[in-house]
Design a protein around this motif. Structure first.
Motif, PDB file in Angstrom:
ATOM      1  N   GLU A 128       0.842  -1.191   0.000  1.00 36.62           N
ATOM      2  CA  GLU A 128       0.000   0.000   0.000  1.00 36.62           C
ATOM      3  C   GLU A 128       0.875   1.238   0.000  1.00 36.62           C
ATOM      4  O   GLU A 128       2.012   1.214   0.482  1.00 36.62           O
ATOM      5  CB  GLU A 128      -0.913   0.030   1.238  1.00 36.62           C
ATOM      6  N   ASP A 129       0.324   2.330  -0.513  1.00 37.20           N
ATOM      7  CA  ASP A 129       1.010   3.620  -0.473  1.00 37.20           C
ATOM      8  C   ASP A 129       0.951   4.177   0.946  1.00 37.20           C
ATOM      9  O   ASP A 129      -0.123   4.226   1.546  1.00 37.20           O
ATOM     10  CB  ASP A 129       0.371   4.610  -1.442  1.00 37.20           C
ATOM     11  N   VAL A 130       2.125   4.565   1.451  1.00 37.99           N
ATOM     12  CA  VAL A 130       2.252   5.096   2.812  1.00 37.99           C
ATOM     13  C   VAL A 130       2.934   6.454   2.728  1.00 37.99           C
ATOM     14  O   VAL A 130       3.920   6.617   2.002  1.00 37.99           O
ATOM     15  CB  VAL A 130       3.085   4.134   3.697  1.00 37.99           C
ATOM     16  N   ASN A 131       2.424   7.420   3.471  1.00 33.43           N
ATOM     17  CA  ASN A 131       3.029   8.747   3.548  1.00 33.43           C
ATOM     18  C   ASN A 131       3.979   8.803   4.746  1.00 33.43           C
ATOM     19  O   ASN A 131       3.580   8.458   5.860  1.00 33.43           O
ATOM     20  CB  ASN A 131       1.955   9.831   3.704  1.00 33.43           C
ATOM     21  N   ARG A 132       5.215   9.228   4.475  1.00 28.31           N
ATOM     22  CA  ARG A 132       6.214   9.399   5.537  1.00 28.31           C
ATOM     23  C   ARG A 132       7.022  10.658   5.244  1.00 28.31           C
ATOM     24  O   ARG A 132       7.143  11.082   4.096  1.00 28.31           O
ATOM     25  CB  ARG A 132       7.166   8.203   5.591  1.00 28.31           C
ATOM     26  N   GLU A 133       7.618  11.215   6.302  1.00 29.96           N
ATOM     27  CA  GLU A 133       8.479  12.377   6.147  1.00 29.96           C
ATOM     28  C   GLU A 133       9.687  12.018   5.293  1.00 29.96           C
ATOM     29  O   GLU A 133      10.131  10.872   5.279  1.00 29.96           O
ATOM     30  CB  GLU A 133       8.948  12.889   7.516  1.00 29.96           C
ATOM     31  N   GLU A 134      10.271  13.031   4.632  1.00 25.64           N
ATOM     32  CA  GLU A 134      11.401  12.757   3.736  1.00 25.64           C
ATOM     33  C   GLU A 134      12.725  12.606   4.464  1.00 25.64           C
ATOM     34  O   GLU A 134      13.672  12.054   3.908  1.00 25.64           O
ATOM     35  CB  GLU A 134      11.501  13.810   2.637  1.00 25.64           C
ATOM     36  N   SER A 135      12.798  13.057   5.744  1.00 34.02           N
ATOM     37  CA  SER A 135      14.055  12.932   6.489  1.00 34.02           C
ATOM     38  C   SER A 135      13.798  12.490   7.923  1.00 34.02           C
ATOM     39  O   SER A 135      12.779  12.854   8.515  1.00 34.02           O
ATOM     40  CB  SER A 135      14.799  14.273   6.535  1.00 34.02           C
ATOM     41  N   VAL A 136      14.756  11.741   8.457  1.00 31.13           N
ATOM     42  CA  VAL A 136      14.715  11.346   9.867  1.00 31.13           C
ATOM     43  C   VAL A 136      16.122  11.480  10.441  1.00 31.13           C
ATOM     44  O   VAL A 136      17.105  11.109   9.800  1.00 31.13           O
ATOM     45  CB  VAL A 136      14.177   9.907  10.054  1.00 31.13           C
ATOM     46  N   THR A 137      16.197  12.046  11.646  1.00 28.38           N
ATOM     47  CA  THR A 137      17.453  12.099  12.397  1.00 28.38           C
ATOM     48  C   THR A 137      17.319  11.124  13.555  1.00 28.38           C
ATOM     49  O   THR A 137      16.332  11.172  14.300  1.00 28.38           O
ATOM     50  CB  THR A 137      17.732  13.524  12.916  1.00 28.38           C
ATOM     51  N   LEU A 138      18.315  10.255  13.677  1.00 26.13           N
ATOM     52  CA  LEU A 138      18.291   9.203  14.703  1.00 26.13           C
ATOM     53  C   LEU A 138      19.524   9.267  15.586  1.00 26.13           C
ATOM     54  O   LEU A 138      20.623   9.557  15.105  1.00 26.13           O
ATOM     55  CB  LEU A 138      18.332   7.811  14.052  1.00 26.13           C
ATOM     56  N   ASP A 139      19.328   8.939  16.858  1.00 27.73           N
ATOM     57  CA  ASP A 139      20.424   8.553  17.747  1.00 27.73           C
ATOM     58  C   ASP A 139      20.408   7.032  17.750  1.00 27.73           C
ATOM     59  O   ASP A 139      19.338   6.426  17.922  1.00 27.73           O
ATOM     60  CB  ASP A 139      20.170   9.036  19.186  1.00 27.73           C
ATOM     61  N   TYR A 140      21.567   6.401  17.551  1.00 22.86           N
ATOM     62  CA  TYR A 140      21.626   4.941  17.560  1.00 22.86           C
ATOM     63  C   TYR A 140      23.052   4.482  17.813  1.00 22.86           C
ATOM     64  O   TYR A 140      23.997   5.275  17.785  1.00 22.86           O
ATOM     65  CB  TYR A 140      21.104   4.359  16.240  1.00 22.86           C
ATOM     66  N   LEU A 141      23.185   3.200  18.049  1.00 19.42           N
ATOM     67  CA  LEU A 141      24.490   2.557  18.192  1.00 19.42           C
ATOM     68  C   LEU A 141      24.700   1.640  17.003  1.00 19.42           C
ATOM     69  O   LEU A 141      23.744   1.025  16.525  1.00 19.42           O
ATOM     70  CB  LEU A 141      24.541   1.740  19.488  1.00 19.42           C
TER      71      LEU A 141
END
Length: 192
Positions: A114-127
């Motif tokens: 299915e077509d899903v709308n999401r933001e074009e950028s994500v900033t993550l904290d991760y290891l």
């Protein structure tokens, strides 16, 4: 070792996953098995809840998507050349950019896209897999795949982004998946 992917309806897919420490038992082998499972299932990402582990771990390889694109297709995603990475204890710092639609699927919900709308950028904290901390911003298709996998460690599925009407219309298909009434070419575990 190729692991079994849990199907829609399994309770682990709705749990908010827990952070882990560097001494998590068998972590290196688990990550290796997740890569093998993802590739054997023709996926571009795989989260630990999909293999019945309620931990904040996922792997992503969007580089393979870009390897299969022509130059015009690649030009649609400026600043995104793909990525192969392990994400441990990821937490979103910021979502930004306009929402855009893309046709998504999920190894735990086979044969439904299915077509899903999401933001074009994500900033993550991760290891990373060496437990080195990172804060990075991802864009385009890579951001989308990361957000899809991130949803898994937060107990969400891509279908949660759809309208109630669309979810109602696919209820029969989802019920069939949860009952194991589906044929796939990879190993799956069904609820119950």
């Amino acid at each position: 070792m190729i692991l079994s992917i849990v199907a829609y309806g399994h309770p682990v897919l709705r749990k908010v996953a827990s952070d882990i420490s560097a001494d998590y038992p068998g972590l290196d082998k688990l990550i290796e098995d997740m890569w093998e499972t993802m590739y054997a299932s023709n996926g571009v990402g795989l989260a630990a809840p999909q293999i019945n582990r309620d931990i904040r771990l996922f792997v992503v390889d969007t580089a393979q998507m870009f390897d299969n694109m022509d130059e015009d297709e690649k030009a649609e995603y400026p600043g995104d050349a793909g990525l192969k990475a392990v994400f441990i204890n990821a937490h979103i710092v910021e979502l930004s950019g306009d929402k855009w639609s893309y046709n998504e699927g999920c190894l735990s919900i086979p044969k439904i896209r299915e077509d899903v709308n999401r933001e074009e950028s994500v900033t993550l904290d991760y290891l990373d897999e060496q437990f080195q901390p990172h804060q990075k911003t991802f864009t385009g298709l890579t951001a989308r795949v990361i957000l899809h996998e991130y949803d898994h460690i937060d107990g969400k599925l891509f279908i949660d982004h759809l309208s109630p009407l669309k979810r109602k219309l696919m209820k029969g298909k989802l019920t069939d998946i949860s009952k194991g009434k589906i044929r796939v070419d990879y190993k799956m575990t069904f609820p119950g």
